[in-house]
Design an enzyme around this catalytic site. Structure first.
Site, PDB file in Angstrom:
ATOM      1  N   PRO A 102       0.822  -1.219   0.000  1.00 17.48           N
ATOM      2  CA  PRO A 102       0.000   0.000   0.000  1.00 17.48           C
ATOM      3  C   PRO A 102       0.851   1.261   0.000  1.00 17.48           C
ATOM      4  CG  PRO A 102      -0.041  -1.064   2.173  1.00 17.48           C
ATOM      5  CD  PRO A 102       0.734  -1.970   1.261  1.00 17.48           C
ATOM      6  N   ASP A 103       0.302   2.323  -0.565  1.00 16.91           N
ATOM      7  CA  ASP A 103       1.015   3.601  -0.424  1.00 16.91           C
ATOM      8  C   ASP A 103       0.645   4.191   0.946  1.00 16.91           C
ATOM      9  OD1 ASP A 103      -1.477   4.749  -0.718  1.00 16.91           O
ATOM     10  OD2 ASP A 103      -1.089   5.660  -2.662  1.00 16.91           O
ATOM     11  N   PHE A 104       0.943   5.453   1.162  1.00 16.04           N
ATOM     12  CA  PHE A 104       0.688   6.037   2.482  1.00 16.04           C
ATOM     13  C   PHE A 104      -0.619   6.793   2.557  1.00 16.04           C
ATOM     14  CE2 PHE A 104       5.152   5.305   2.129  1.00 16.04           C
ATOM     15  CZ  PHE A 104       5.494   4.797   3.358  1.00 16.04           C
ATOM     16  N   ARG A 105      -0.907   7.566   1.514  1.00 13.20           N
ATOM     17  CA  ARG A 105      -1.970   8.565   1.665  1.00 13.20           C
ATOM     18  C   ARG A 105      -3.202   8.335   0.811  1.00 13.20           C
ATOM     19  NH1 ARG A 105       2.900  10.816   2.234  1.00 13.20           N
ATOM     20  NH2 ARG A 105       3.271  11.863   4.226  1.00 13.20           N
ATOM     21  N   GLN A 175      11.767   7.428  -2.692  1.00 20.14           N
ATOM     22  CA  GLN A 175      11.408   7.607  -1.275  1.00 20.14           C
ATOM     23  C   GLN A 175      11.086   6.260  -0.648  1.00 20.14           C
ATOM     24  OE1 GLN A 175       8.557  11.347  -0.936  1.00 20.14           O
ATOM     25  NE2 GLN A 175       8.333  10.366  -2.911  1.00 20.14           N
ATOM     26  N   ASN A 176      11.070   5.229  -1.489  1.00 20.69           N
ATOM     27  CA  ASN A 176      10.549   3.945  -1.011  1.00 20.69           C
ATOM     28  C   ASN A 176      11.576   3.166  -0.205  1.00 20.69           C
ATOM     29  OD1 ASN A 176       8.325   4.728  -2.369  1.00 20.69           O
ATOM     30  ND2 ASN A 176       8.673   3.437  -4.157  1.00 20.69           N
ATOM     31  N   ASP A 178      10.974  -0.188   0.261  1.00 22.37           N
ATOM     32  CA  ASP A 178      10.634  -1.591   0.020  1.00 22.37           C
ATOM     33  C   ASP A 178      11.748  -2.364  -0.675  1.00 22.37           C
ATOM     34  OD1 ASP A 178      10.396  -0.710  -2.686  1.00 22.37           O
ATOM     35  OD2 ASP A 178       8.269  -0.306  -2.423  1.00 22.37           O
ATOM     36  N   HIS A 195      14.973   7.975   1.627  1.00 18.98           N
ATOM     37  CA  HIS A 195      14.413   7.759   2.955  1.00 18.98           C
ATOM     38  C   HIS A 195      14.952   6.478   3.581  1.00 18.98           C
ATOM     39  CE1 HIS A 195      10.778  10.535   1.831  1.00 18.98           C
ATOM     40  NE2 HIS A 195      11.914  11.186   1.958  1.00 18.98           N
ATOM     41  N   CYS A 206      23.929   4.638  20.889  1.00 17.89           N
ATOM     42  CA  CYS A 206      25.395   4.605  20.771  1.00 17.89           C
ATOM     43  C   CYS A 206      25.844   4.528  19.313  1.00 17.89           C
ATOM     44  CB  CYS A 206      25.988   3.447  21.575  1.00 17.89           C
ATOM     45  SG  CYS A 206      25.695   1.847  20.815  1.00 17.89           S
ATOM     46  N   CYS A 232      26.450   0.507  26.227  1.00 12.86           N
ATOM     47  CA  CYS A 232      25.319   1.306  25.721  1.00 12.86           C
ATOM     48  C   CYS A 232      24.218   1.443  26.779  1.00 12.86           C
ATOM     49  CB  CYS A 232      24.748   0.655  24.464  1.00 12.86           C
ATOM     50  SG  CYS A 232      23.379   1.582  23.790  1.00 12.86           S
ATOM     51  N   ASN A 329       1.047   9.803 -12.633  1.00 14.94           N
ATOM     52  CA  ASN A 329       0.428   9.601 -11.320  1.00 14.94           C
ATOM     53  C   ASN A 329      -1.078   9.467 -11.502  1.00 14.94           C
ATOM     54  OD1 ASN A 329       1.565   9.438  -8.655  1.00 14.94           O
ATOM     55  ND2 ASN A 329       0.305  11.176  -8.055  1.00 14.94           N
TER      56      ASN A 329
HETATM   57  P1  OAD Z   1       1.913   8.803  -0.880  1.00 17.14           P
HETATM   58  O1  OAD Z   1       1.035   7.716  -0.391  1.00 17.14           O
HETATM   59  O2  OAD Z   1       1.925  10.083  -0.146  1.00 17.14           O
HETATM   60  O3  OAD Z   1       1.545   9.148  -2.389  1.00 17.14           O
HETATM   61  C1  OAD Z   1       1.389   8.140  -3.362  1.00 17.14           C
HETATM   62  C2  OAD Z   1       0.886   8.800  -4.649  1.00 17.14           C
HETATM   63  O4  OAD Z   1       0.889   7.819  -5.670  1.00 17.14           O
HETATM   64  C3  OAD Z   1      -0.518   9.331  -4.554  1.00 17.14           C
HETATM   65  O5  OAD Z   1      -0.588  10.557  -5.273  1.00 17.14           O
HETATM   66  C4  OAD Z   1      -1.360   8.256  -5.240  1.00 17.14           C
HETATM   67  O6  OAD Z   1      -2.514   8.772  -5.869  1.00 17.14           O
HETATM   68  C5  OAD Z   1      -0.397   7.752  -6.271  1.00 17.14           C
HETATM   69  N1  OAD Z   1      -0.567   6.346  -6.642  1.00 17.14           N
HETATM   70  C6  OAD Z   1      -0.788   5.290  -5.854  1.00 17.14           C
HETATM   71  N2  OAD Z   1      -0.745   4.142  -6.566  1.00 17.14           N
HETATM   72  C7  OAD Z   1      -0.484   4.508  -7.852  1.00 17.14           C
HETATM   73  C8  OAD Z   1      -0.303   3.798  -9.062  1.00 17.14           C
HETATM   74  N3  OAD Z   1      -0.353   2.474  -9.131  1.00 17.14           N
HETATM   75  N4  OAD Z   1      -0.040   4.494 -10.178  1.00 17.14           N
HETATM   76  C9  OAD Z   1       0.026   5.859 -10.157  1.00 17.14           C
HETATM   77  N5  OAD Z   1      -0.124   6.583  -9.033  1.00 17.14           N
HETATM   78  C10 OAD Z   1      -0.375   5.924  -7.895  1.00 17.14           C
HETATM   79  O7  OAD Z   1       3.375   8.175  -1.000  1.00 17.14           O
HETATM   80  P2  OAD Z   1       4.767   8.957  -1.135  1.00 17.14           P
HETATM   81  O8  OAD Z   1       4.621  10.201  -1.907  1.00 17.14           O
HETATM   82  O9  OAD Z   1       5.766   7.966  -1.569  1.00 17.14           O
HETATM   83  O10 OAD Z   1       7.642   8.608   4.732  1.00 17.14           O
HETATM   84  O11 OAD Z   1       5.037   9.326   0.394  1.00 17.14           O
HETATM   85  C11 OAD Z   1       6.205  10.041   0.731  1.00 17.14           C
HETATM   86  C12 OAD Z   1       6.625   9.720   2.126  1.00 17.14           C
HETATM   87  O12 OAD Z   1       5.509   9.924   2.999  1.00 17.14           O
HETATM   88  C13 OAD Z   1       7.032   8.286   2.349  1.00 17.14           C
HETATM   89  O13 OAD Z   1       8.364   8.047   2.044  1.00 17.14           O
HETATM   90  C14 OAD Z   1       6.684   8.066   3.823  1.00 17.14           C
HETATM   91  C15 OAD Z   1       5.429   8.888   3.977  1.00 17.14           C
HETATM   92  O14 OAD Z   1       5.276   9.501   5.220  1.00 17.14           O
HETATM   93  C16 OAD Z   1       7.697   8.061   5.999  1.00 17.14           C
HETATM   94  O15 OAD Z   1       7.208   7.019   6.248  1.00 17.14           O
HETATM   95  C17 OAD Z   1       8.396   8.786   7.064  1.00 17.14           C
END
Ligand code: OAD
Length: 400
Positions: A102-105, A175-176, A178, A195, A206, A232, A329
């Site tokens: 899964p992505d984050f947001r 940023q990944n 994985d 990241h 330590c 430590c 995107n």
């Molecule tokens: P986000 O989850 O913030 O953003 C993912 C983006 O990719 C969103 O705009 C989605 O719409 C889009 N998306 C998802 N799946 C897709 C697909 N198959 N094809 C095209 N677009 C897709 O993830 P990041 O931007 O990577 O840091 O998040 C940045 C950082 O925020 C991460 O490194 C993480 C998080 O907090 C930490 O964990 C500290």
């Protein structure tokens, strides 16, 4: 994951030429009452009209503001007599969702919408260094799910590798965490894991280094990874104990601090995988590579990121003014601040029909966008063959 709302690590704003919006002298201004207020009025009226000086001043860099225009740029780079390593790819969690991560947001499916069981004060706390110090359990539980295991790189990862094999990739800033870029066989020299990643770990007190396996073994036994060095000591616990001795009573967060070592024994520092948490600095390699690379870039491809986390997101502003930028995107992201642009600073992506001059938004899943781009470049069969071959190899390794 990333870190990074860490202003300290934030790269400086590029010192580009100022192109303030007004410009003309003041001679004629008094003629008409409406125009008499000078450059500020002009600036504001441009804003109202949706015009931007950058759009007026920069020549359109693309003949076509779709993938077609970008294909032309790639072909130009490919046919150049000079060093062809001119393409930078910036990636985020969206390039791995097709692998099942899964992505984050993304609402509903993103990690931050699915952390209720950890009872966090806010979802990002799980990746916050201060919170981790006080309460490492949620991260350790989540780490079990996050550990890169048998996920296969996606077509987008192999597209990046194909760019590398064709000698076109200057760098992939990801940023990944994985590890799928490496798993896809991308040369680590061409990769910046902005990241961090799971492959190494350190004691946060330590600084002693630990292997990925050390942390993995702990979290899979449901234990909090702690430093094993004699000398430590967990600084947070030490401080709390000192306060207690002084008669300070309980440490700060009563609900946290499981005290898992207990029994009056000294608690040693926490060991954390080297993924960058909010509140931590980005790896030195990030700063070194942006300094060397961004200026050389002739095409920036941004894929699968919300461009919300800085300093990573601000890399789009670090390429030259004459560098075309492509965003693949599901949604439009990274559009900058109009006011900043009016003042002549680079500020994010600009897809405006009037004002944009170099940015293309291709609304698609990353894999589809990469496949389309490869198709238009005549690389589709090669890319698909690479995906099939490499996935078969990974399947074989898994069955051995
Ligand atoms: P986000 O989850 O913030 O953003 C993912 C983006 O990719 C969103 O705009 C989605 O719409 C889009 N998306 C998802 N799946 C897709 C697909 N198959 N094809 C095209 N677009 C897709 O993830 P990041 O931007 O990577 O840091 O998040 C940045 C950082 O925020 C991460 O490194 C993480 C998080 O907090 C930490 O964990 C500290």
């Amino acid at each position: 994951m990333s870190g990074a709302q860490n202003d300290a690590a934030s790269p400086d704003k590029p010192e580009e030429e100022m192109t303030p919006s007004s410009g003309e002298g003041d001679k004629e201004k008094e003629e008409d009452g409406e125009e008499a207020s000078g450059s500020l009025a002009r600036l504001l009226s441009m804003l109202t009209l949706g015009q931007q000086t950058t759009g007026e001043r920069h020549q359109k860099l693309l003949t076509d503001f779709s993938l077609k225009g970008i294909v032309g740029i790639v072909q130009k780079i490919q046919s150049s007599e000079e060093n062809k390593r001119r393409i930078i790819v910036m990636t985020g969690a969206g390039i791995s969702t097709a692998a099942g991560i899964p992505d984050f947001r993304s609402p509903g499916t993103g990690l931050y919408d699915n952390l209720q069981k950890y009872n966090l004060p806010d979802p990002q706390a799980v990746f916050h260094i201060g919170y981790f110090r006080r309460n490492p359990k949620p991260f350790c539980m989540l780490a079990k799910e996050l550990y890169p295991t048998n996920f296969k790189p996606t077509l987008s990862h192999y597209f990046i590798r194909l760019l590398a094999e064709k000698g076109l990739l200057l760098r992939n800033f990801t940023q990944n965490i994985d590890g799928l870029e490496r798993r896809a066989g991308l040369n680590p020299d061409l990769l910046v894991e902005s990241h961090g990643g799971f492959s190494t770990a350190h004691c946060i007190d330590c600084g002693h280094q630990y292997s990925e396996q050390f942390v993995k073994d702990c979290v899979f036994r449901d234990e909090i990874p702690r430093c094993t060095r004699e000398t430590c000591r967990d600084t947070k616990t030490a401080t709390e104990e000192a306060e207690k001795k002084k008669g300070g009573g309980e440490g700060e967060e009563g609900e946290e601090g499981e005290g898992e070592e207990g029994e009056g024994g000294e608690v040693k520092g926490l060991v954390k995988p080297d993924i960058i948490f909010f509140g931590e600095a980005l790896p030195d390699r990030f700063a070194t590579c942006i300094k060397e690379d961004m200026i050389k870039c002739d095409l920036l491809i941004v894929m699968g990121t919300s461009l919300l986390v800085h300093p990573f997101a601000s890399l789009v502003d670090r390429v030259r003014d004459d560098c075309p930028r492509l965003l693949i995107n599901r949604e439009k992201v990274g559009e900058g601040d109009v006011m900043m642009r009016l003042m002549g600073f680079s500020s994010g992506l600009d897809f405006g029909e009037e004002t944009g001059y170099r940015d293309v938004f291709h609304k698609a899943n990353c894999d589809d966008g990469c496949r389309d781009l490869a198709d238009m470049l005549g690389w589709k069969a090669e890319l698909e063959e690479m995906v099939a071959r490499e996935h078969a190899k990974l399947d074989d390794q898994q069955t051995q």
